[in-house]
Design an enzyme around this catalytic site. Structure first.
Site, PDB file in Angstrom:
ATOM      1  N   VAL A   8       0.755  -1.279   0.113  1.00  0.00           N
ATOM      2  CA  VAL A   8      -0.085   0.132   0.158  1.00  0.00           C
ATOM      3  C   VAL A   8       0.742   1.236   0.174  1.00  0.00           C
ATOM      4  O   VAL A   8       0.427   2.376  -0.699  1.00  0.00           O
ATOM      5  CB  VAL A   8      -0.984   0.004   1.145  1.00  0.00           C
ATOM      6  CG1 VAL A   8      -1.873   1.266   1.047  1.00  0.00           C
ATOM      7  CG2 VAL A   8      -1.640  -1.194   1.129  1.00  0.00           C
TER       8      VAL A   8
ATOM      9  N   GLU B 275     -10.242   5.425   6.055  1.00  0.00           N
ATOM     10  CA  GLU B 275     -11.074   4.756   5.095  1.00  0.00           C
ATOM     11  C   GLU B 275     -10.246   3.589   4.439  1.00  0.00           C
ATOM     12  O   GLU B 275     -11.117   2.640   3.919  1.00  0.00           O
ATOM     13  CB  GLU B 275     -11.362   5.912   3.940  1.00  0.00           C
ATOM     14  CG  GLU B 275     -12.072   5.440   2.722  1.00  0.00           C
ATOM     15  CD  GLU B 275     -13.729   5.171   3.415  1.00  0.00           C
ATOM     16  OE1 GLU B 275     -14.482   6.421   3.893  1.00  0.00           O
ATOM     17  OE2 GLU B 275     -14.199   4.164   3.498  1.00  0.00           O
TER      18      GLU B 275
ATOM     19  N   GLY C  99     -11.011  -1.537   1.140  1.00  0.00           N
ATOM     20  CA  GLY C  99     -10.068  -0.848   0.075  1.00  0.00           C
ATOM     21  C   GLY C  99     -10.575   0.271  -0.414  1.00  0.00           C
ATOM     22  O   GLY C  99     -10.642   1.123   0.287  1.00  0.00           O
TER      23      GLY C  99
ATOM     24  N   ILE D 230     -13.471   1.129  -1.604  1.00  0.00           N
ATOM     25  CA  ILE D 230     -14.917   1.370  -1.444  1.00  0.00           C
ATOM     26  C   ILE D 230     -15.031   2.649  -0.264  1.00  0.00           C
ATOM     27  O   ILE D 230     -14.649   2.384   0.832  1.00  0.00           O
ATOM     28  CB  ILE D 230     -15.622   0.219  -1.000  1.00  0.00           C
ATOM     29  CG1 ILE D 230     -15.628  -0.916  -2.073  1.00  0.00           C
ATOM     30  CG2 ILE D 230     -17.427   0.624  -0.782  1.00  0.00           C
ATOM     31  CD1 ILE D 230     -16.374  -2.146  -1.741  1.00  0.00           C
TER      32      ILE D 230
ATOM     33  N   GLY E  88      -0.392  -9.864  -3.439  1.00  0.00           N
ATOM     34  CA  GLY E  88      -0.225  -8.674  -2.586  1.00  0.00           C
ATOM     35  C   GLY E  88      -1.721  -8.590  -1.641  1.00  0.00           C
ATOM     36  O   GLY E  88      -2.177  -7.638  -1.283  1.00  0.00           O
TER      37      GLY E  88
ATOM     38  N   GLU F  85      -2.621 -10.918   4.088  1.00  0.00           N
ATOM     39  CA  GLU F  85      -2.216 -10.447   5.287  1.00  0.00           C
ATOM     40  C   GLU F  85      -0.823 -11.191   5.284  1.00  0.00           C
ATOM     41  O   GLU F  85      -0.634 -12.330   4.837  1.00  0.00           O
ATOM     42  CB  GLU F  85      -2.824 -10.542   6.453  1.00  0.00           C
ATOM     43  CG  GLU F  85      -4.112  -9.753   6.606  1.00  0.00           C
ATOM     44  CD  GLU F  85      -4.054  -8.258   6.286  1.00  0.00           C
ATOM     45  OE1 GLU F  85      -3.232  -7.887   7.214  1.00  0.00           O
ATOM     46  OE2 GLU F  85      -4.595  -7.853   5.325  1.00  0.00           O
TER      47      GLU F  85
ATOM     48  N   ASP G 218      -9.574 -10.649   9.754  1.00  0.00           N
ATOM     49  CA  ASP G 218      -9.429  -9.453   8.965  1.00  0.00           C
ATOM     50  C   ASP G 218     -10.934  -8.880   8.937  1.00  0.00           C
ATOM     51  O   ASP G 218     -10.931  -7.833   9.097  1.00  0.00           O
ATOM     52  CB  ASP G 218      -8.679  -9.720   7.736  1.00  0.00           C
ATOM     53  CG  ASP G 218      -8.502  -8.412   7.041  1.00  0.00           C
ATOM     54  OD1 ASP G 218      -7.535  -7.583   7.351  1.00  0.00           O
ATOM     55  OD2 ASP G 218      -9.298  -8.363   5.986  1.00  0.00           O
TER      56      ASP G 218
ATOM     57  N   LYS H 189     -12.616  -5.465  10.580  1.00  0.00           N
ATOM     58  CA  LYS H 189     -13.334  -4.231   9.384  1.00  0.00           C
ATOM     59  C   LYS H 189     -14.691  -4.042  10.164  1.00  0.00           C
ATOM     60  O   LYS H 189     -15.338  -3.042   9.954  1.00  0.00           O
ATOM     61  CB  LYS H 189     -13.310  -4.839   8.095  1.00  0.00           C
ATOM     62  CG  LYS H 189     -11.649  -4.868   7.319  1.00  0.00           C
ATOM     63  CD  LYS H 189     -11.732  -5.362   6.142  1.00  0.00           C
ATOM     64  CE  LYS H 189     -10.374  -5.535   5.620  1.00  0.00           C
ATOM     65  NZ  LYS H 189      -9.976  -6.376   4.484  1.00  0.00           N
TER      66      LYS H 189
ATOM     67  N   GLY I 110      -5.326  -5.095  -2.353  1.00  0.00           N
ATOM     68  CA  GLY I 110      -4.281  -4.797  -3.616  1.00  0.00           C
ATOM     69  C   GLY I 110      -3.734  -3.248  -3.614  1.00  0.00           C
ATOM     70  O   GLY I 110      -4.250  -2.489  -2.590  1.00  0.00           O
TER      71      GLY I 110
HETATM   72  N1  HSE Z   1      -5.702  -8.940   3.546  1.00  0.00           N
HETATM   73  C1  HSE Z   1      -6.841  -7.947   3.256  1.00  0.00           C
HETATM   74  C2  HSE Z   1      -7.796  -8.815   2.090  1.00  0.00           C
HETATM   75  C3  HSE Z   1      -6.099  -6.835   2.580  1.00  0.00           C
HETATM   76  O1  HSE Z   1      -7.382  -9.650   1.722  1.00  0.00           O
HETATM   77  O2  HSE Z   1      -8.819  -8.012   2.128  1.00  0.00           O
HETATM   78  C4  HSE Z   1      -6.999  -5.567   2.618  1.00  0.00           C
HETATM   79  O3  HSE Z   1      -7.448  -5.075   3.741  1.00  0.00           O
END
Ligand code: HSE
Length: 412
Positions: free
Chosen positions: A15, A121, A126, A128, A179, A182, A193, A197, A294
């Site tokens: 990122v 954000e 990502g 959105i 990419g 995590e 993850d 979120k 990404g």
């Molecule tokens: N590892 C996370 C995913 C990266 O696959 O959504 C983006 O937050």
């Protein structure tokens, strides 16, 4: 008048390097990266070594830097950087969902005390723009539910498992190479993850700040070819869904694989794409879809935060001040469990059984389960079990909270 932003950037991974490029290609004339601090001296990077520093004080103690952009992987180190930056009166933009989810209340207090902005954000879905939308557009009274595919890696794996014969591990490796994953992909595949979120989404949707340990997360680690076949035979797909719903004065949340019907917002969300659907009283359902992982998609959300900061934007958390809602972790729902060992199905207590199937190498059961009784530990201790929420006969999931509020033991 656009504020002049002098940026200290922590991290130059997927990122961070994406941000460097999108910032150079964009027209944010009043925002420049002054210092980039990274951890590893020996790593090969797209820029020459003289662009990088290794001492965090070169950013944190530099009075000229008024914005810290934190894009590192390590949540503990990120917490130290972000709290120190806020305390020294610098604005902060972060993408570290794990760190934010664990410390949100404290970080809000810190940014208020120091009269700065803290924007993130990029931490959820990502590209959105869902946090700013929830914060600014939807009020708490009319909002009913927020649910989404919030993890690109698992969606990429599920999409390819559905279409090809490649193994879970091979596809995960591709997700890592691209990419999306995590550095510890357990966070992706076990639903942590998505849960971090979701916790951030719940804060901005309903003004309720809960802790990750309160939210049930079940991942996709144990999915089997037979489960995918079962879904296909019924015209369904399996997706990892993060959802929160308001029921009476309570908010429930969970992350779990779900069997998805063709009319669901999630049915055609594939690969690393994420989608969020927001249901409110008068607007009905709205769907936001975009790349959730990404380099450039995530960097675009960081760029948008930087751009908003030029006009002094900050989250105000008005819903948090006024909400009457409480978080509830006990609820019941229809469930599907399967295993290659039929005996393992007995591990999950059902309040009502609808269907069972058993052969010598595959067995499943559907029915109703009270999630007060099912802890994440139970699930993790029995790796043979695949667990998925199963749709109601009509429409979407309707979850009924149960009396007691259970404490889930699922920390990470
Ligand atoms: N590892 C996370 C995913 C990266 O696959 O959504 C983006 O937050």
């Amino acid at each position: 008048m656009k504020k002049k932003l002098t940026i200290g950037l922590f991290g130059f991974g997927c990122v961070g390097s994406g941000l460097y490029e999108v910032l150079n290609r964009s027209n944010l004339l009043n925002a420049t990266i002054k210092t980039i601090v990274v951890k590893n001296k020996n790593k090969q990077r797209v820029l020459p070594a003289d662009h990088f520093q290794y001492d965090k004080e070169l950013i944190l103690a530099d009075p000229e830097i008024n914005l810290v952009v934190e894009l590192i992987d390590d949540a503990d180190a990120a917490y130290e950087i972000v709290t120190r930056a806020l305390r020294s009166g610098k604005h902060v933009v972060s993408a570290n969902k794990k760190m934010i989810a664990h410390h949100l209340d404290e970080l809000i207090a810190l940014k208020n005390q120091n009269n700065v902005s803290f924007l993130y954000e990029a931490s959820v879905c990502g590209s959105i723009p869902v946090i700013r939308n929830l914060e600014e557009y939807y009020n708490n009274d009319t909002l009913r539910s927020v649910q989404g595919i919030c993890n690109g890696t698992t969606n990429y794996i599920l999409t390819r498992l559905d279409k090809e014969g490649k193994s879970f591990d091979e596809i995960l490796k591709d997700a890592q190479r691209l990419g999306f994953a995590e550095s510890d992909p357990t966070l992706d595949i076990d639903g942590f993850d998505s849960k971090f979120k979701l916790q951030i989404l719940i804060a901005h949707a309903f003004g309720v700040i809960t802790l990750p340990a309160d939210i049930l997360n079940i991942g996709i680690r144990n999915i089997k070819e037979q489960d995918i076949r079962f879904a296909k035979e019924k015209g369904l797909k399996i997706k990892l869904i993060a959802a929160s719903e308001k029921i009476d004065q309570k908010v429930i949340g969970y992350v779990a694989p779900q069997f998805i019907q063709e009319d669901s917002f999630a049915y055609d969300v594939n690969n690393e794409f994420n989608a969020v659907t927001i249901e409110a009283l008068f607007s009905d359902r709205q769907v936001f879809k975009g790349k959730g992982a990404g380099s450039f998609p995530t960097a675009s959300a960081v760029l948008s935060d930087i751009s908003a900061l030029q006009y002094d934007y900050g989250y105000e958390y008005r819903k948090k001040e006024t909400t009457q809602l409480n978080y509830a972790s006990g609820f019941s729902t229809r469930l599907f469990i399967s295993s290659t060992n039929p005996d393992k199905l007995k591990l999950i207590p059902f309040t009502e059984v609808e269907e069972t199937f058993s052969s010598k190498d595959y067995a499943y059961k559907t029915g109703t389960v009270n999630f007060g009784a099912l802890t994440h530990e139970l699930y993790r201790n029995h790796p043979e079990l695949f667990i998925a929420f199963f749709p109601q006969t009509e429409g979407n999931f309707k979850l009924a909270p149960v009396e007691e509020n259970v404490v889930l033991q699922n920390t990470f």
